[in-house]
Design an enzyme around this catalytic site. Structure first.
Site, PDB file in Angstrom:
ATOM      1  N   LYS A 153       6.663 -12.035   0.670  1.00  0.00           N
ATOM      2  CA  LYS A 153       5.221 -11.649   1.352  1.00  0.00           C
ATOM      3  C   LYS A 153       4.090 -12.028   0.697  1.00  0.00           C
ATOM      4  O   LYS A 153       3.192 -12.506   1.616  1.00  0.00           O
ATOM      5  CB  LYS A 153       5.630 -10.000   1.138  1.00  0.00           C
ATOM      6  N   ASN A 154       4.043 -12.353  -0.599  1.00  0.00           N
ATOM      7  CA  ASN A 154       2.911 -12.445  -0.969  1.00  0.00           C
ATOM      8  C   ASN A 154       2.792 -14.075  -1.200  1.00  0.00           C
ATOM      9  O   ASN A 154       1.562 -14.675  -1.790  1.00  0.00           O
ATOM     10  CB  ASN A 154       2.862 -12.137  -2.531  1.00  0.00           C
ATOM     11  N   CYS A 159      -2.275  -0.980  -1.593  1.00  0.00           N
ATOM     12  CA  CYS A 159      -1.623   0.086  -2.421  1.00  0.00           C
ATOM     13  C   CYS A 159      -2.705   0.554  -3.358  1.00  0.00           C
ATOM     14  O   CYS A 159      -3.434   0.058  -4.275  1.00  0.00           O
ATOM     15  CB  CYS A 159      -0.515  -0.462  -3.139  1.00  0.00           C
ATOM     16  N   ARG A 193      -8.750  -2.028  -8.328  1.00  0.00           N
ATOM     17  CA  ARG A 193      -8.551  -3.244  -7.605  1.00  0.00           C
ATOM     18  C   ARG A 193      -9.981  -3.933  -7.177  1.00  0.00           C
ATOM     19  O   ARG A 193     -10.125  -4.228  -6.182  1.00  0.00           O
ATOM     20  CB  ARG A 193      -7.603  -3.236  -6.546  1.00  0.00           C
ATOM     21  N   ASP A 195       4.955  -5.843 -10.212  1.00  0.00           N
ATOM     22  CA  ASP A 195       5.589  -5.354  -9.042  1.00  0.00           C
ATOM     23  C   ASP A 195       7.059  -5.003  -9.299  1.00  0.00           C
ATOM     24  O   ASP A 195       7.742  -4.283  -8.363  1.00  0.00           O
ATOM     25  CB  ASP A 195       5.529  -6.356  -8.055  1.00  0.00           C
ATOM     26  N   ARG A 218       5.771  -2.068   4.033  1.00  0.00           N
ATOM     27  CA  ARG A 218       4.628  -3.030   3.893  1.00  0.00           C
ATOM     28  C   ARG A 218       5.354  -4.209   3.202  1.00  0.00           C
ATOM     29  O   ARG A 218       4.861  -5.340   3.555  1.00  0.00           O
ATOM     30  CB  ARG A 218       3.615  -2.559   2.934  1.00  0.00           C
TER      31      ARG A 218
HETATM   32  C1  EPZ Z   1      -1.470  -9.818  -6.201  1.00  0.00           C
HETATM   33  O1  EPZ Z   1      -2.609  -8.837  -5.897  1.00  0.00           O
HETATM   34  C2  EPZ Z   1      -0.299  -9.183  -5.442  1.00  0.00           C
HETATM   35  N1  EPZ Z   1      -0.497  -8.996  -3.996  1.00  0.00           N
HETATM   36  C3  EPZ Z   1       0.034  -7.901  -6.023  1.00  0.00           C
HETATM   37  O2  EPZ Z   1       1.325  -7.520  -5.277  1.00  0.00           O
HETATM   38  C4  EPZ Z   1       0.452  -8.152  -7.628  1.00  0.00           C
HETATM   39  O3  EPZ Z   1       0.856  -6.763  -8.137  1.00  0.00           O
HETATM   40  C5  EPZ Z   1      -0.802  -8.832  -8.203  1.00  0.00           C
HETATM   41  O4  EPZ Z   1      -1.295 -10.067  -7.393  1.00  0.00           O
HETATM   42  C6  EPZ Z   1      -0.454  -9.086  -9.805  1.00  0.00           C
HETATM   43  O5  EPZ Z   1       0.569  -9.898  -9.840  1.00  0.00           O
HETATM   44  C7  EPZ Z   1      -0.638 -10.237  -2.983  1.00  0.00           C
HETATM   45  O6  EPZ Z   1      -0.525 -11.257  -3.461  1.00  0.00           O
HETATM   46  C8  EPZ Z   1      -0.919  -9.826  -1.814  1.00  0.00           C
HETATM   47  P1  EPZ Z   1      -4.723  -9.821  -9.333  1.00  0.00           P
HETATM   48  P2  EPZ Z   1      -3.802  -9.091  -6.508  1.00  0.00           P
HETATM   49  O7  EPZ Z   1      -6.182  -9.952  -8.557  1.00  0.00           O
HETATM   50  O8  EPZ Z   1      -4.150 -10.524  -6.263  1.00  0.00           O
HETATM   51  C9  EPZ Z   1      -7.660  -7.338 -11.842  1.00  0.00           C
HETATM   52  C10 EPZ Z   1       2.657  -5.965  -4.136  1.00  0.00           C
HETATM   53  O9  EPZ Z   1       3.084  -4.914  -4.445  1.00  0.00           O
HETATM   54  N2  EPZ Z   1      -8.846  -7.963 -10.807  1.00  0.00           N
HETATM   55  O10 EPZ Z   1      -3.916 -10.894  -9.978  1.00  0.00           O
HETATM   56  O11 EPZ Z   1      -4.737  -8.037  -5.816  1.00  0.00           O
HETATM   57  C11 EPZ Z   1      -6.912  -6.206 -11.170  1.00  0.00           C
HETATM   58  O12 EPZ Z   1      -7.566  -5.110 -10.936  1.00  0.00           O
HETATM   59  C12 EPZ Z   1       1.329  -6.106  -4.586  1.00  0.00           C
HETATM   60  O13 EPZ Z   1       3.185  -6.993  -3.395  1.00  0.00           O
HETATM   61  C13 EPZ Z   1     -10.143  -7.687 -11.164  1.00  0.00           C
HETATM   62  O14 EPZ Z   1     -10.436  -7.038 -12.209  1.00  0.00           O
HETATM   63  O15 EPZ Z   1      -3.738  -9.126  -7.966  1.00  0.00           O
HETATM   64  C14 EPZ Z   1      -5.492  -6.160 -11.647  1.00  0.00           C
HETATM   65  O16 EPZ Z   1      -5.579  -5.322 -12.631  1.00  0.00           O
HETATM   66  C15 EPZ Z   1       0.782  -5.041  -5.473  1.00  0.00           C
HETATM   67  N3  EPZ Z   1     -11.255  -8.114 -10.643  1.00  0.00           N
HETATM   68  C16 EPZ Z   1      -5.618  -7.578 -12.152  1.00  0.00           C
HETATM   69  O17 EPZ Z   1      -6.623  -8.194 -12.310  1.00  0.00           O
HETATM   70  C17 EPZ Z   1     -10.619  -9.014  -9.305  1.00  0.00           C
HETATM   71  O18 EPZ Z   1     -11.590  -9.602  -8.875  1.00  0.00           O
HETATM   72  C18 EPZ Z   1      -4.385  -8.286 -11.226  1.00  0.00           C
HETATM   73  O19 EPZ Z   1      -4.894  -8.398 -10.169  1.00  0.00           O
HETATM   74  C19 EPZ Z   1      -9.342  -9.278  -9.139  1.00  0.00           C
HETATM   75  C20 EPZ Z   1      -8.379  -8.717 -10.086  1.00  0.00           C
END
Ligand code: EPZ
Length: 417
Positions: free
Chosen positions: A22-23, A116, A121, A305, A397
């Site tokens: 998915k990702n 989610c 986020r 995840d 999802r």
């Molecule tokens: C991706 O989300 C995945 N989703 C998530 O999978 C996964 O949990 C996550 O990466 C971490 O591996 C998709 O790829 C669609 P991040 P993403 O930006 O990109 C903080 C699932 O269940 N952050 O790596 O949104 C954020 O709050 C989903 O398939 C900021 O602070 O995750 C988090 O604490 C859930 N500012 C951490 O970084 C930002 O601008 C990691 O977030 C961006 C992120």
């Protein structure tokens, strides 16, 4: 809205095929709009989030044709560079259109993404990185408006290896003349897959999978037929089933290198695991040992995840598991449901302490997020009696036809309205 009704308690045996990631699919679908020629994505799995991304593509004026081998995407008639709240707020991945729309139109307006409810986020790393490259950004009533007309290639450091921010900066800099360097980049396999997809269309990206990625700007992309990788989180979810129910499951279409931290945990839990090049077999005929301390961290460490599915396996292990959730501040919403089933779990801030009990009992449960919902389904497979899981749509999802797949290994799962 539908529910799963599960009668648990029997050992499960059989083979499960892992679907496409998915990702990986979500950023690839967004990135496809940067190509004026036809893009074919094979082996596509129509998760709910994939369907929502296709809705956004249709909104933008992109032609999407579903075929028996995958989908054909034709962006030659794309006519919009804005995504309204009714489409953008339904999933996190809508933000992946920001970079491609800027590359395509120099300007983009996207309503704040949804996804989610596992934390606040923010998207500050996405936006700060684009500003570093010269974009001007302002918010308007929940919309993020980006003007990239003055963007230039350059050096961007990510303060945290954000998966989405890494992917957005790569796609926003694809057509910027010169070299853009991203330091502190995320290293997830899905980022490598996105870069393989873009490079197959003629992009010049090196370093994907490391924390330093370089993009040499090009002028356009050419047609491609691409098959994304398989889903390591689905593979990991399946691998945890025998630890909960007992039995033996063969998981086909998995890259063991993508889930090494989980494989390590399973090995240390006294479970039997056989690893072949694209499959693993997990077998358990007795209560597994507790998992000790498990910390979620960016790839290649234990993935956030899989934290919730692992928590379910820990509830009936023989010993203690301490889970530290370092990525998201609100990713323990499955716990009250597990406690209702008889689990012994205490939470303090981002730490969850699970003392294994002999068995769980079925109960009425509520899925609060995608992976939490999957963890409740796993727990109910091992619980005595029946469980009803409400809000089960949210599990779709990121898992496709899960009830059919679980039935194929002997689980008693049905969908009820
Ligand atoms: C991706 O989300 C995945 N989703 C998530 O999978 C996964 O949990 C996550 O990466 C971490 O591996 C998709 O790829 C669609 P991040 P993403 O930006 O990109 C903080 C699932 O269940 N952050 O790596 O949104 C954020 O709050 C989903 O398939 C900021 O602070 O995750 C988090 O604490 C859930 N500012 C951490 O970084 C930002 O601008 C990691 O977030 C961006 C992120």
């Amino acid at each position: 809205m539908f529910k799963y009704k599960v009668y648990g308690g029997n050992k499960l045996y059989g083979k499960l095929e892992v679907d496409t990631a998915k990702n990986a699919l979500l950023p690839i679908l967004a990135g496809s709009i940067m190509c004026d020629q036809k893009v074919i994505i094979k082996k596509i799995t129509y998760y709910e989030d994939v369907n929502k991304m296709i809705d956004i593509l249709n909104h933008l004026g992109v032609t999407v044709k579903k075929t028996e081998y995958g989908i054909e995407i034709d962006s030659s008639s794309i006519c919009k560079n804005e995504i309204p709240s009714m489409l953008s707020s339904t999933l996190r991945a809508s933000i992946f259109f920001l970079g491609p729309l800027i590359s395509k139109f120099k300007k983009a307006t996207i309503y704040y993404p949804g996804g989610c409810n596992i934390g606040c986020r923010p998207i500050n790393i996405h936006l700060d990185s684009l500003k570093t490259l010269g974009a001007t950004i302002y918010d308007k009533h929940g919309y993020v408006c980006v003007d990239g007309t003055k963007m230039k290639s350059g050096f961007v450091h990510l303060p945290f290896p954000s998966v989405g921010a890494t992917e957005n900066v790569i796609m926003a800099s694809l057509f910027l003349k010169g070299k853009t360097t991203i330091s502190g980049a995320a290293k997830e396999p899905e980022i490598i897959d996105l870069c393989n997809f873009l490079n197959a269309m003629g992009a010049k990206i090196v370093g994907a999978g490391t924390d330093m990625i370089e993009i040499d700007g090009i002028t356009n992309l050419k047609s491609v037929t691409f098959t994304p990788i398989n889903d390591r989180i689905i593979a990991g979810t399946y691998a945890l089933i025998p630890l909960i129910t007992g039995g033996e499951i063969e998981i086909d279409g998995v890259n063991p290198n993508h889930i090494l931290p989980l494989i390590n945990i399973i090995k240390n839990s006294s479970c039997k695991i056989h690893i072949l090049n694209d499959k693993i077999v997990v077998q358990s005929d007795k209560r597994v040992n507790g998992f000790g301390m498990v910390e979620t961290l960016p790839y290649p460490h234990f993935p956030t995840d899989l934290q919730q599915p692992l928590c379910s396996a820990a509830t009936t292990a023989n010993g203690t598991t301490v889970i530290v959730e370092n990525l998201f501040e609100n990713r323990f919403k499955h716990v009250p449901n597990l406690v209702k089933m008889g689990a012994n779990i205490r939470i303090k801030d981002r730490v969850c302490v699970v003392e294994g009990v002999k068995k769980l009992l079925g109960a009425d449960l509520q899925a609060e997020d995608l992976r939490g919902g999957a963890s409740l389904l796993l727990a109910s497979l091992g619980a005595e009696g029946y469980s009803i899981i409400s809000n089960a749509d949210i599990i779709c999802r990121g898992y496709f036809d899960l009830d059919k797949k679980l039935k194929s290994i002997g689980a008693n799962v049905e969908i009820i309205e």
